[in-house]
Write a protein that holds these residues in place. Structure first.
Motif, PDB file in Angstrom:
ATOM      1  N   ARG A   1      -6.430  13.274  13.093  1.00 37.14           N
ATOM      2  CA  ARG A   1      -5.857  12.855  11.806  1.00 37.14           C
ATOM      3  C   ARG A   1      -5.465  11.384  11.896  1.00 37.14           C
ATOM      4  O   ARG A   1      -4.810  10.971  12.853  1.00 37.14           O
ATOM      5  CB  ARG A   1      -4.617  13.709  11.502  1.00 37.14           C
ATOM      6  CG  ARG A   1      -4.015  13.463  10.126  1.00 37.14           C
ATOM      7  CD  ARG A   1      -2.953  14.520   9.842  1.00 37.14           C
ATOM      8  NE  ARG A   1      -1.882  14.465  10.818  1.00 37.14           N
ATOM      9  CZ  ARG A   1      -0.731  13.824  10.638  1.00 37.14           C
ATOM     10  NH1 ARG A   1      -0.491  13.220   9.501  1.00 37.14           N
ATOM     11  NH2 ARG A   1       0.191  13.814  11.580  1.00 37.14           N
TER      12      ARG A   1
ATOM     13  N   CYS B   1      -3.011   9.207   5.946  1.00 40.68           N
ATOM     14  CA  CYS B   1      -2.539  10.553   5.553  1.00 40.68           C
ATOM     15  C   CYS B   1      -1.292  10.459   4.664  1.00 40.68           C
ATOM     16  O   CYS B   1      -0.356   9.728   4.973  1.00 40.68           O
ATOM     17  CB  CYS B   1      -2.222  11.345   6.815  1.00 40.68           C
ATOM     18  SG  CYS B   1      -1.462  12.935   6.458  1.00 40.68           S
ATOM     19  N   THR B   2      -1.300  11.224   3.563  1.00 38.42           N
ATOM     20  CA  THR B   2      -0.152  11.199   2.639  1.00 38.42           C
ATOM     21  C   THR B   2       0.733  12.433   2.812  1.00 38.42           C
ATOM     22  O   THR B   2       1.613  12.691   2.009  1.00 38.42           O
ATOM     23  CB  THR B   2      -0.654  11.157   1.187  1.00 38.42           C
ATOM     24  OG1 THR B   2      -1.476  12.305   0.994  1.00 38.42           O
ATOM     25  CG2 THR B   2      -1.417   9.887   0.881  1.00 38.42           C
ATOM     26  N   ASN B   3       0.389  13.243   3.806  1.00 38.28           N
ATOM     27  CA  ASN B   3       1.152  14.467   4.092  1.00 38.28           C
ATOM     28  C   ASN B   3       1.096  15.484   2.945  1.00 38.28           C
ATOM     29  O   ASN B   3       2.046  16.216   2.700  1.00 38.28           O
ATOM     30  CB  ASN B   3       2.607  14.093   4.411  1.00 38.28           C
ATOM     31  CG  ASN B   3       3.185  15.026   5.439  1.00 38.28           C
ATOM     32  OD1 ASN B   3       2.445  15.645   6.204  1.00 38.28           O
ATOM     33  ND2 ASN B   3       4.494  15.158   5.452  1.00 38.28           N
ATOM     34  N   CYS B   4      -0.042  15.535   2.269  1.00 37.66           N
ATOM     35  CA  CYS B   4      -0.178  16.454   1.123  1.00 37.66           C
ATOM     36  C   CYS B   4      -0.355  17.912   1.572  1.00 37.66           C
ATOM     37  O   CYS B   4      -0.227  18.826   0.774  1.00 37.66           O
ATOM     38  CB  CYS B   4      -1.357  16.029   0.253  1.00 37.66           C
ATOM     39  SG  CYS B   4      -2.959  16.332   1.040  1.00 37.66           S
ATOM     40  N   ARG B   5      -0.725  18.124   2.803  1.00 36.11           N
ATOM     41  CA  ARG B   5      -0.874  19.446   3.426  1.00 36.11           C
ATOM     42  C   ARG B   5      -2.065  20.262   2.925  1.00 36.11           C
ATOM     43  O   ARG B   5      -2.136  21.470   3.156  1.00 36.11           O
ATOM     44  CB  ARG B   5       0.397  20.298   3.254  1.00 36.11           C
ATOM     45  CG  ARG B   5       1.591  19.655   3.882  1.00 36.11           C
ATOM     46  CD  ARG B   5       2.773  20.566   3.872  1.00 36.11           C
ATOM     47  NE  ARG B   5       3.889  19.895   4.536  1.00 36.11           N
ATOM     48  CZ  ARG B   5       4.893  20.512   5.100  1.00 36.11           C
ATOM     49  NH1 ARG B   5       4.935  21.822   5.091  1.00 36.11           N
ATOM     50  NH2 ARG B   5       5.852  19.845   5.677  1.00 36.11           N
TER      51      ARG B   5
ATOM     52  N   CYS C   1      -4.964  20.177   4.076  1.00 39.59           N
ATOM     53  CA  CYS C   1      -5.684  20.617   5.275  1.00 39.59           C
ATOM     54  C   CYS C   1      -5.087  21.905   5.832  1.00 39.59           C
ATOM     55  O   CYS C   1      -5.792  22.859   6.158  1.00 39.59           O
ATOM     56  CB  CYS C   1      -5.660  19.515   6.330  1.00 39.59           C
ATOM     57  SG  CYS C   1      -4.018  18.817   6.583  1.00 39.59           S
TER      58      CYS C   1
ATOM     59  N   HIS D   1      -1.665  19.211   9.270  1.00 39.18           N
ATOM     60  CA  HIS D   1      -0.997  18.013   8.748  1.00 39.18           C
ATOM     61  C   HIS D   1       0.053  17.443   9.712  1.00 39.18           C
ATOM     62  O   HIS D   1       0.467  16.305   9.574  1.00 39.18           O
ATOM     63  CB  HIS D   1      -0.319  18.321   7.410  1.00 39.18           C
ATOM     64  CG  HIS D   1       0.918  19.144   7.553  1.00 39.18           C
ATOM     65  ND1 HIS D   1       0.873  20.509   7.704  1.00 39.18           N
ATOM     66  CD2 HIS D   1       2.228  18.789   7.612  1.00 39.18           C
ATOM     67  CE1 HIS D   1       2.103  20.956   7.837  1.00 39.18           C
ATOM     68  NE2 HIS D   1       2.943  19.945   7.785  1.00 39.18           N
TER      69      HIS D   1
ATOM     70  N   CYS E   1      -9.464  17.320   2.861  1.00 38.14           N
ATOM     71  CA  CYS E   1      -8.600  16.132   2.831  1.00 38.14           C
ATOM     72  C   CYS E   1      -9.029  15.152   1.730  1.00 38.14           C
ATOM     73  O   CYS E   1     -10.151  14.655   1.745  1.00 38.14           O
ATOM     74  CB  CYS E   1      -8.629  15.441   4.202  1.00 38.14           C
ATOM     75  SG  CYS E   1      -7.619  13.949   4.197  1.00 38.14           S
TER      76      CYS E   1
ATOM     77  N   LEU F   1      -9.056  12.969   7.927  1.00 35.89           N
ATOM     78  CA  LEU F   1      -9.412  13.863   9.037  1.00 35.89           C
ATOM     79  C   LEU F   1     -10.888  13.710   9.384  1.00 35.89           C
ATOM     80  O   LEU F   1     -11.721  13.503   8.497  1.00 35.89           O
ATOM     81  CB  LEU F   1      -9.173  15.319   8.636  1.00 35.89           C
ATOM     82  CG  LEU F   1      -7.732  15.773   8.497  1.00 35.89           C
ATOM     83  CD1 LEU F   1      -7.694  17.140   7.856  1.00 35.89           C
ATOM     84  CD2 LEU F   1      -7.048  15.814   9.848  1.00 35.89           C
TER      85      LEU F   1
HETATM   86  S1  SF4 Z   1      -5.215  16.810   3.747  1.00 35.47           S
HETATM   87 FE1  SF4 Z   1      -4.003  16.732   5.638  1.00 35.47          FE
HETATM   88  S2  SF4 Z   1      -4.752  14.905   6.721  1.00 35.47           S
HETATM   89 FE2  SF4 Z   1      -5.487  14.751   4.585  1.00 35.47          FE
HETATM   90  S3  SF4 Z   1      -3.897  13.531   3.540  1.00 35.47           S
HETATM   91 FE3  SF4 Z   1      -3.342  15.684   3.236  1.00 35.47          FE
HETATM   92  S4  SF4 Z   1      -1.942  16.165   4.971  1.00 35.47           S
HETATM   93 FE4  SF4 Z   1      -2.990  14.241   5.485  1.00 35.47          FE
END
Ligand code: SF4
Ligand code: SF4
Length: 349
Positions: free
Chosen positions: A244, A249-253, A255, A266, A286, A291
């Motif tokens: 990663r 990465c925006t920490n959107c989760r 993944c 994440h 993502c 990733l």
């Molecule tokens: S999908 Fe995962 S790796 Fe991609 S931005 Fe969101 S948290 Fe970050």
């Protein structure tokens, strides 16, 4: 808009659609999975016809035995591996069992537990079951963490059991004798009968597994499959890892939500987990291209197509090598099956 501009616009849209299609890793993976599944099914049908020829005393037409069915004899393959390593002898009755086991082990060593998510027919059915369950019931069940961890231990216990009885307890001489016995010669036929002439207990167990697989993602693979447990442990040393990029990465989760193995992607910079099958679902999910499957020693992440190409090449190389080196076809001849198959119910060990 003039015709030149219209042409440019449709060419641009076409290019974009092709790019999106190319990036749809799940589509490619499912294509590989179901093609392999159909191939294995075809081998199973051919093997059924082969056996039928002998059970019908030659009335049903003869069909050549497909050696690939030996892939369903992993415990025998493990015994053959011990014999090969300790004595240098190669099993001649089901040599493809060893070739396939070693191929899948090497695939895991090099390209993670990719066999499970790209090739294994049971994995394909397992994935198909939870996807169907999600479609039918709107969601799949997520077990409590403690129960999940406890149940995941089951496949390692089963693996430890087989490793103990085959690799530790059985002396090489006993393995050599077993691999020459009529029971091993007909173990493929016994495996076929296990599915085609199911006992009530088998039927009940199979029904329970199928029902649970509809509700729980990869129920069989995650909790019960000792083969997957072995490949997962081996895969830990694979140079391929999901990495990663923390700067984008925006920490959107997204993944973590999509990972069928419930890995908290994440929160890792590198996924080092025996449950990761290299399915690339997280990479696809993502939205910021943060990733990628990367390889130890290389600075840049690999293009998405590289990982499947590597694993399929390894598979083809393993099987091809087994074939050209003469370790694929069984040494059993027509007369052996003619003599042994009618005796199958008498063979207990
Ligand atoms: S999908 Fe995962 S790796 Fe991609 S931005 Fe969101 S948290 Fe970050
Ligand atoms: S971490 Fe990514 S590649 Fe590994 S199992 Fe989860 S979704 Fe698949």
């Amino acid at each position: 808009m003039n015709s030149g501009a219209k042409y440019n616009e449709s060419a641009g849209m076409m290019k974009m659609s092709l790019k999106l299609l190319w990036k749809n890793t799940t589509l490619w993976r499912n294509l590989v999975q179901w093609s392999f599944f159909c191939w294995v099914l075809y081998l199973g049908i051919r093997f059924g016809q082969f056996v039928q020829h002998f059970t019908s005393q030659g009335v049903a037409p003869f069909v050549a035995r497909p050696s690939g069915v030996d892939g369903f004899l992993p415990i025998g393959g493990l015994a053959s591996l011990k014999l090969l390593l300790t004595t240098g002898q190669f099993d001649t009755l089901h040599p493809a069992a060893l070739v396939l086991l070693v191929t899948f082990l090497l695939m895991s060593l090099a390209a993670k537990k990719s066999f499970c998510s790209w090739l294994c027919p049971v994995g394909t059915l397992s994935e198909g079951a939870w996807k169907l369950g999600t479609r039918l019931f709107g969601r799949s069940l997520t077990l409590w963490r403690w129960l999940d961890v406890l149940l995941r231990g089951t496949k390692y216990l089963l693996l430890a059991f087989f490793v103990k009885i085959v690799l530790i307890d059985m002396p090489s001489a006993a393995i050599a004798a077993f691999l020459k016995a009529p029971y091993w010669a007909l173990s493929d036929v016994k495996m076929l009968n296990f599915f085609t002439q199911m006992s009530l207990t088998t039927l009940i167990v199979l029904t329970v597994v199928i029902v649970l697989s509809l509700f729980i993602k990869n129920f069989w693979c995650r909790y019960l499959c000792p083969y997957g447990a072995l490949l997962g442990l081996v895969s830990l040393v694979s140079p391929f890892k999901i990495r990663r990029d923390t700067t984008t990465c925006t920490n959107c989760r997204a993944c973590t939500r999509t990972c069928p193995s419930r890995i908290s992607v994440h929160s890792r910079t590198r996924v080092m987990n025996a449950e990761c099958t290299g399915c690339l679902s997280c990479v696809e999910a993502c939205p910021h291209n943060s990733l990628a499957m990367s390889m130890r020693g290389l600075r840049n992440p690999l293009p998405r197509w590289m990982f499947p190409v590597v694993l399929l090449t390894l598979y083809a190389a393993g099987v091809g090598l087994g074939m050209v080196s003469g370790h694929w076809e069984s040494a059993l001849v027509y007369q052996d099956y003619q003599r042994l198959i009618p005796m199958i119910d008498l063979l207990s060990h």
